[in-house]
Scaffold this motif. Sequence first.
Motif, PDB file in Angstrom:
ATOM      1  N   ILE A 188      25.874 -39.151   9.182  1.00 20.50           N
ATOM      2  CA  ILE A 188      25.125 -38.179   9.500  1.00 20.50           C
ATOM      3  C   ILE A 188      24.320 -38.080  10.941  1.00 20.50           C
ATOM      4  CG2 ILE A 188      23.076 -36.514   8.539  1.00 20.50           C
ATOM      5  CD1 ILE A 188      23.580 -37.443   5.925  1.00 20.50           C
ATOM      6  N   ASP A 189      24.736 -36.991  11.683  1.00 27.54           N
ATOM      7  CA  ASP A 189      24.101 -37.177  12.990  1.00 27.54           C
ATOM      8  C   ASP A 189      22.914 -36.376  12.780  1.00 27.54           C
ATOM      9  OD1 ASP A 189      23.765 -37.328  15.548  1.00 27.54           O
ATOM     10  OD2 ASP A 189      25.735 -37.103  16.249  1.00 27.54           O
ATOM     11  N   CYS A 190      21.896 -37.119  12.865  1.00 28.44           N
ATOM     12  CA  CYS A 190      20.305 -36.386  12.929  1.00 28.44           C
ATOM     13  C   CYS A 190      19.882 -36.344  14.372  1.00 28.44           C
ATOM     14  CB  CYS A 190      19.505 -37.134  12.164  1.00 28.44           C
ATOM     15  SG  CYS A 190      19.958 -37.002  10.363  1.00 28.44           S
ATOM     16  N   ASP A 191      20.618 -36.852  15.343  1.00 26.67           N
ATOM     17  CA  ASP A 191      20.120 -36.570  16.518  1.00 26.67           C
ATOM     18  C   ASP A 191      20.454 -35.138  17.288  1.00 26.67           C
ATOM     19  OD1 ASP A 191      19.449 -37.182  19.321  1.00 26.67           O
ATOM     20  OD2 ASP A 191      20.935 -38.398  20.038  1.00 26.67           O
ATOM     21  N   ILE A 192      19.726 -34.236  16.541  1.00 30.11           N
ATOM     22  CA  ILE A 192      20.079 -33.008  16.836  1.00 30.11           C
ATOM     23  C   ILE A 192      19.974 -32.161  17.837  1.00 30.11           C
ATOM     24  CG2 ILE A 192      19.657 -32.162  14.273  1.00 30.11           C
ATOM     25  CD1 ILE A 192      16.640 -31.741  15.786  1.00 30.11           C
ATOM     26  N   GLU A 193      19.244 -32.806  18.944  1.00 25.51           N
ATOM     27  CA  GLU A 193      19.339 -32.471  20.333  1.00 25.51           C
ATOM     28  C   GLU A 193      20.512 -32.553  21.056  1.00 25.51           C
ATOM     29  OE1 GLU A 193      15.504 -32.471  22.246  1.00 25.51           O
ATOM     30  OE2 GLU A 193      14.306 -32.771  20.605  1.00 25.51           O
ATOM     31  N   ILE A 242      16.416 -28.619  10.413  1.00 27.05           N
ATOM     32  CA  ILE A 242      17.869 -28.971  10.829  1.00 27.05           C
ATOM     33  C   ILE A 242      18.483 -30.582   9.871  1.00 27.05           C
ATOM     34  CG2 ILE A 242      19.701 -29.469  12.378  1.00 27.05           C
ATOM     35  CD1 ILE A 242      18.736 -26.854  13.318  1.00 27.05           C
ATOM     36  N   ILE A 243      17.430 -31.304  10.344  1.00 35.78           N
ATOM     37  CA  ILE A 243      17.485 -32.763   9.919  1.00 35.78           C
ATOM     38  C   ILE A 243      17.331 -32.550   8.156  1.00 35.78           C
ATOM     39  CG2 ILE A 243      16.539 -34.872   9.669  1.00 35.78           C
ATOM     40  CD1 ILE A 243      15.807 -34.856  12.794  1.00 35.78           C
ATOM     41  N   ALA A 272       9.356 -40.133  17.027  1.00 35.30           N
ATOM     42  CA  ALA A 272       8.585 -38.772  16.590  1.00 35.30           C
ATOM     43  C   ALA A 272       8.913 -38.339  15.365  1.00 35.30           C
ATOM     44  CB  ALA A 272       8.824 -37.900  17.719  1.00 35.30           C
ATOM     45  N   CYS A 273       8.388 -37.092  15.115  1.00 30.51           N
ATOM     46  CA  CYS A 273       8.537 -36.453  13.710  1.00 30.51           C
ATOM     47  C   CYS A 273      10.222 -36.582  13.129  1.00 30.51           C
ATOM     48  CB  CYS A 273       8.197 -35.046  13.775  1.00 30.51           C
ATOM     49  SG  CYS A 273       6.520 -34.760  14.289  1.00 30.51           S
ATOM     50  N   THR A 274      10.802 -36.224  14.186  1.00 27.91           N
ATOM     51  CA  THR A 274      12.286 -36.083  13.891  1.00 27.91           C
ATOM     52  C   THR A 274      12.837 -37.343  13.170  1.00 27.91           C
ATOM     53  OG1 THR A 274      12.857 -36.320  15.944  1.00 27.91           O
ATOM     54  CG2 THR A 274      13.078 -34.084  15.190  1.00 27.91           C
ATOM     55  N   VAL A 275      12.499 -38.575  13.907  1.00 29.38           N
ATOM     56  CA  VAL A 275      12.975 -39.880  13.627  1.00 29.38           C
ATOM     57  C   VAL A 275      12.304 -40.216  12.204  1.00 29.38           C
ATOM     58  CG1 VAL A 275      12.936 -42.352  14.278  1.00 29.38           C
ATOM     59  CG2 VAL A 275      12.899 -40.689  15.979  1.00 29.38           C
ATOM     60  N   MET A 276      11.031 -39.783  11.949  1.00 31.43           N
ATOM     61  CA  MET A 276      10.562 -40.062  10.593  1.00 31.43           C
ATOM     62  C   MET A 276      11.027 -39.335   9.543  1.00 31.43           C
ATOM     63  SD  MET A 276       6.323 -39.981  11.616  1.00 31.43           S
ATOM     64  CE  MET A 276       5.814 -39.938  13.243  1.00 31.43           C
ATOM     65  N   ASP A 277      11.373 -38.128   9.926  1.00 35.70           N
ATOM     66  CA  ASP A 277      12.140 -37.435   8.984  1.00 35.70           C
ATOM     67  C   ASP A 277      13.640 -37.943   8.647  1.00 35.70           C
ATOM     68  OD1 ASP A 277      10.979 -35.343   7.604  1.00 35.70           O
ATOM     69  OD2 ASP A 277      10.756 -34.183   9.509  1.00 35.70           O
ATOM     70  N   SER A 278      14.224 -38.530   9.478  1.00 35.72           N
ATOM     71  CA  SER A 278      15.588 -39.060   9.362  1.00 35.72           C
ATOM     72  C   SER A 278      15.595 -40.391   8.627  1.00 35.72           C
ATOM     73  CB  SER A 278      16.573 -38.936  10.561  1.00 35.72           C
ATOM     74  OG  SER A 278      15.890 -39.565  11.818  1.00 35.72           O
TER      75      SER A 278
END
Lengths: 285, 122
Positions: A31-36, A145-146, A169-175
């Motif tokens: 799963i690629d969560c590096d959404i940017e 998205i994540i 940051a938030c996106t890392v915590m979510d992933s």
Amino acid sequence: MKIAVLSGKGGTGKTFVSINLAAAADQSTYIDCDIEEPNGHLFLKPEKLKIDPVKVQIPTVNKEICTGCRKCVEFCKFNALAYINKNLMVFDDICHSCGGCKLVCPENALSEKEKVIGEVQKGISESVNVITGILNTGESSGTPIIKKALNSIENNRGLTVIDSPPGSACTVMDSIKDADYCILVAEPTLFGAHNLNMVYELLELFNKPYGVVLNKCHKEKNPAEKFCKEKGIKILEKIPFDNELGELNSNAKIASRENKRYKELFSSLLEKVIEEVKNETVINS
Amino acid sequence: MKIAMPVESKSMDNNVYQSFGRSPYFLIYDLQSKESVYVDNSAATSQGGAGIKAAQTIVDSGANVLITPRCGENAADVIKSANIKIYKSVVGSINENIKALEEERLSILQDIHAGFHHHGGR
């Protein structure tokens, strides 16, 4: 089992480690969560793509009902609303879709409308199910998205490798939220050690089991390795600075599919991680 | 006519502040009565959307003209919706900028930038 791969900075080799781990397993989901900037798909080249748009709710005002009390403008911590010339302005790109404005409106003048902020792509690359989260350029928050990408896992029993965004940051915590184990990838530089410290602190906070993969190792001093030794952090693997790897990467090839030595390295890394997770389960049960 | 300007401190001898949304204060100067009022910019410490909030403050102050070295897209949208004209400041003190406006030496701010959003963690 879910393994999240993360690092304090970009370019350390998160995607490199993630795709190779996924490819080394018999069956896996990547799963690629590096959404940017998702780029695992460039290597895995998934086929039979299914694309799902990701939508969020943003406010829209009924001008007939709005009295201009400004409760919503005052409430919005992101300053996505302004009240000018008896007209409520909504800045879609600033809105984080919290829904608070709608809640505080005493007149019920606000409703919500859907807005597409990106998509989740699903496809197959040999033994790997590939899920890619993509955030549209200019959008403020990628966490929806994540969440959708992580909820797209079909086979929950197999191995899932989560390629996290850089930073803490938030996106890392979510992933990493649902991960059973985290792999931190670090570079042999002072900057690399500094950024390793950032994710190290994050994982301590989240109380997640983790180990470090030292990437691009050469003969010089390795400040990231020194950091691990000082903090007593487990070093799972040391990947050498290798021209062949560089060449494979720049040709979007997957090392563990092309080179026997790297297939063995990543299979052994995967075994170590599985062993670590087992030990954790014993300790925690 | 009321003029609004981003300022670093509450003094007319100081220079115009270098940005709009993150300016510590706004000067609201009444050209007729020569009266100056300083307004705190509550947007200065905002996590995001500072330009929008700062622009709301300017609109609420009743200003007709904004003099600023630069202005972001979102802030400009708010300001223009309120029919406030945006002029580009010249190098020099607040007093010199007011004088320049009176003598019609200031030009309309053309280069509205797309904002400096999303720098650092979110």
